[in-house]
Design a protein around this motif. Structure first.
Motif, short mmCIF file in Angstrom:
data_model
loop_
_atom_site.label_atom_id
_atom_site.label_comp_id
_atom_site.label_asym_id
_atom_site.label_seq_id
_atom_site.Cartn_x
_atom_site.Cartn_y
_atom_site.Cartn_z
N GLU A 30 14.94 27.76 -6.30
CA GLU A 30 16.06 28.46 -5.67
C GLU A 30 16.50 27.74 -4.39
OE1 GLU A 30 17.29 32.91 -4.01
OE2 GLU A 30 15.41 32.61 -5.09
N GLU A 31 15.52 27.28 -3.63
CA GLU A 31 15.82 26.59 -2.36
C GLU A 31 16.61 25.30 -2.58
OE1 GLU A 31 13.36 24.37 1.27
OE2 GLU A 31 12.33 25.78 -0.07
N PHE A 32 16.26 24.57 -3.65
CA PHE A 32 16.90 23.27 -3.88
C PHE A 32 17.96 23.30 -4.98
CE2 PHE A 32 13.01 22.04 -1.68
CZ PHE A 32 13.49 21.11 -0.77
N GLY A 33 18.17 24.46 -5.58
CA GLY A 33 19.27 24.62 -6.50
C GLY A 33 19.11 23.96 -7.86
N TYR A 34 17.94 24.14 -8.48
CA TYR A 34 17.77 23.64 -9.84
C TYR A 34 17.13 24.74 -10.69
CZ TYR A 34 12.98 22.64 -8.20
OH TYR A 34 11.72 22.73 -7.66
N LYS A 35 17.11 24.52 -12.00
CA LYS A 35 16.62 25.54 -12.92
C LYS A 35 15.10 25.60 -12.92
CE LYS A 35 20.33 24.84 -16.33
NZ LYS A 35 20.60 24.42 -17.73
N PRO A 36 14.53 26.80 -12.76
CA PRO A 36 13.07 26.92 -12.93
C PRO A 36 12.74 26.80 -14.42
CG PRO A 36 14.05 29.08 -12.61
CD PRO A 36 15.16 28.07 -12.42
N VAL A 37 11.49 26.55 -14.71
CA VAL A 37 11.06 26.37 -16.10
C VAL A 37 10.20 27.55 -16.52
CG1 VAL A 37 9.80 24.87 -17.69
CG2 VAL A 37 11.05 23.87 -15.78
N ARG A 51 13.58 10.82 -16.12
CA ARG A 51 15.04 10.77 -15.97
C ARG A 51 15.70 11.90 -16.75
NH1 ARG A 51 16.46 6.14 -13.32
NH2 ARG A 51 14.98 4.40 -13.42
N ASP A 52 15.21 12.15 -17.98
CA ASP A 52 15.77 13.23 -18.79
C ASP A 52 15.48 14.59 -18.17
OD1 ASP A 52 16.82 11.51 -20.66
OD2 ASP A 52 15.05 11.58 -21.94
N LEU A 53 14.30 14.71 -17.58
CA LEU A 53 13.92 15.97 -16.93
C LEU A 53 14.83 16.27 -15.75
CD1 LEU A 53 11.99 18.34 -16.62
CD2 LEU A 53 10.45 16.85 -15.33
N ILE A 54 15.10 15.24 -14.96
CA ILE A 54 16.00 15.40 -13.81
C ILE A 54 17.39 15.81 -14.28
CG2 ILE A 54 17.21 14.13 -11.98
CD1 ILE A 54 14.59 12.48 -11.68
N LYS A 55 17.85 15.18 -15.35
CA LYS A 55 19.17 15.49 -15.89
C LYS A 55 19.23 16.94 -16.39
CE LYS A 55 21.01 12.26 -18.34
NZ LYS A 55 21.31 11.32 -19.47
N GLN A 56 18.17 17.36 -17.09
CA GLN A 56 18.15 18.72 -17.64
C GLN A 56 18.08 19.78 -16.55
OE1 GLN A 56 15.93 19.61 -21.33
NE2 GLN A 56 14.81 21.12 -20.15
N PHE A 62 20.50 13.44 -4.88
CA PHE A 62 20.30 13.29 -3.44
C PHE A 62 19.20 14.21 -2.92
CE2 PHE A 62 24.82 12.28 -4.24
CZ PHE A 62 24.81 10.96 -3.85
N LYS A 63 18.89 15.26 -3.68
CA LYS A 63 17.86 16.21 -3.25
C LYS A 63 16.46 15.82 -3.72
CE LYS A 63 20.87 20.31 -3.10
NZ LYS A 63 21.07 21.67 -3.64
N ILE A 64 16.39 14.90 -4.68
CA ILE A 64 15.10 14.57 -5.30
C ILE A 64 14.05 14.11 -4.29
CG2 ILE A 64 13.94 12.99 -6.90
CD1 ILE A 64 16.47 13.16 -8.65
N PRO A 65 14.37 13.19 -3.36
CA PRO A 65 13.34 12.78 -2.38
C PRO A 65 12.80 13.95 -1.55
CG PRO A 65 15.21 11.28 -2.33
CD PRO A 65 15.62 12.44 -3.15
N PHE A 66 13.67 14.91 -1.25
CA PHE A 66 13.25 16.06 -0.44
C PHE A 66 12.38 17.02 -1.26
CE2 PHE A 66 17.33 14.55 1.21
CZ PHE A 66 16.97 14.27 2.53
N VAL A 67 12.72 17.16 -2.55
CA VAL A 67 11.90 18.00 -3.43
C VAL A 67 10.52 17.39 -3.59
CG1 VAL A 67 11.64 18.92 -5.76
CG2 VAL A 67 13.90 18.89 -4.69
#
Length: 227
Positions: A30-37, A51-56, A62-67
């Motif tokens: 929720e904090e970083f704005g992506y879908k939970p699993v 790469r596919d996981l990030i896309k899905q 731009f948020k990936i390094p912070f996550v």
């Protein structure tokens, strides 16, 4: 050709961190704005490359390094609760006794890796740790290892549980071993054609005991020797 150095990925290869990573990643969604699993989707994740996981997940690149930074930080509080992959401690001890130099290359934080190794009395078996690598930058670290330790590519083997580990080894021209007990499934790993694909740590010992190993060249592809 003689193998001298065996390098391990950490998460999912040496340490059973899969469930902890999923739990932490979901808590940050929720904090970083992506879908939970959810639990049903977790098994499908094993067939996806990073790469596919990030896309899905639909997360902004731009948020990936912070996550990743938060994931490592949150994992610090759980690291002593985590266990080594079954049979890994014994295999590591055996490899060390056979004269191999052992190391770790990981995108996890060094303090997490050291804390885990010390907690499980494994730190004495490892000669080096390269930690904090970028998500897709392990090949650069492997090449740095070759240069700093004055090693030839055929003297090093890299062992990992993700497709990106296999790809990093290939880019560095070192032998690759995919392990099916971590993040990616055996099917996903096989598509990236590791030199070896194993289902248990003891199968690594069989690979190294195989007299054919030292005779392998570009023409003897790994799939024919997969255990």
């Amino acid at each position: 050709m003689t193998l001298k150095v065996i390098v391990f990925d950490f998460d999912g290869t040496l340490a059973d961190t899969y469930d902890a990573f999923i739990e932490i990643a979901n808590s940050l969604s929720e904090e970083f704005g992506y879908k939970p699993v959810n639990e049903k989707e977790q098994e499908n994740l094993k067939n996806l490359s990073a790469r596919d996981l990030i896309k899905q997940s639909e997360i902004s690149v731009f948020k990936i390094p912070f996550v990743l930074k938060r994931l490592k930080s949150e994992l610090t509080s759980k690291i002593k609760e985590l266990e080594p992959i079954q049979d890994i401690p014994h295999c590591i001890e055996q490899l060390k006794s056979q004269g191999y130099s052992l190391g770790i290359i990981t995108s996890n934080a060094e303090e997490n890796v050291l804390s885990f190794l010390i907690h499980h009395e494994l730190e004495q078996f490892f000669d080096f740790i390269y930690a904090g690598t970028t998500l897709f930058g392990k090949h650069k670290i492997i090449k740095r290892l070759l240069k700093e330790k004055q090693l030839l590519s055929h003297e090093v083997m890299y062992i990992g549980d993700e497709t990106r580990d296999i790809n990093s080894a290939k880019k560095s021209q070192v032998k690759s071993v995919g392990v099916t007990w971590g993040f990616n499934s055996g099917e996903a790993l096989a598509k990236h054609q590791p030199d070896f694909l194993i289902n248990s740590p003891y199968e690594l010992m069989k690979i190294l005991d195989n007299s054919q190993y030292n005779l392998m060249d570009k023409q003897s592809h790994a799939n024919s020797l997969t255990i």
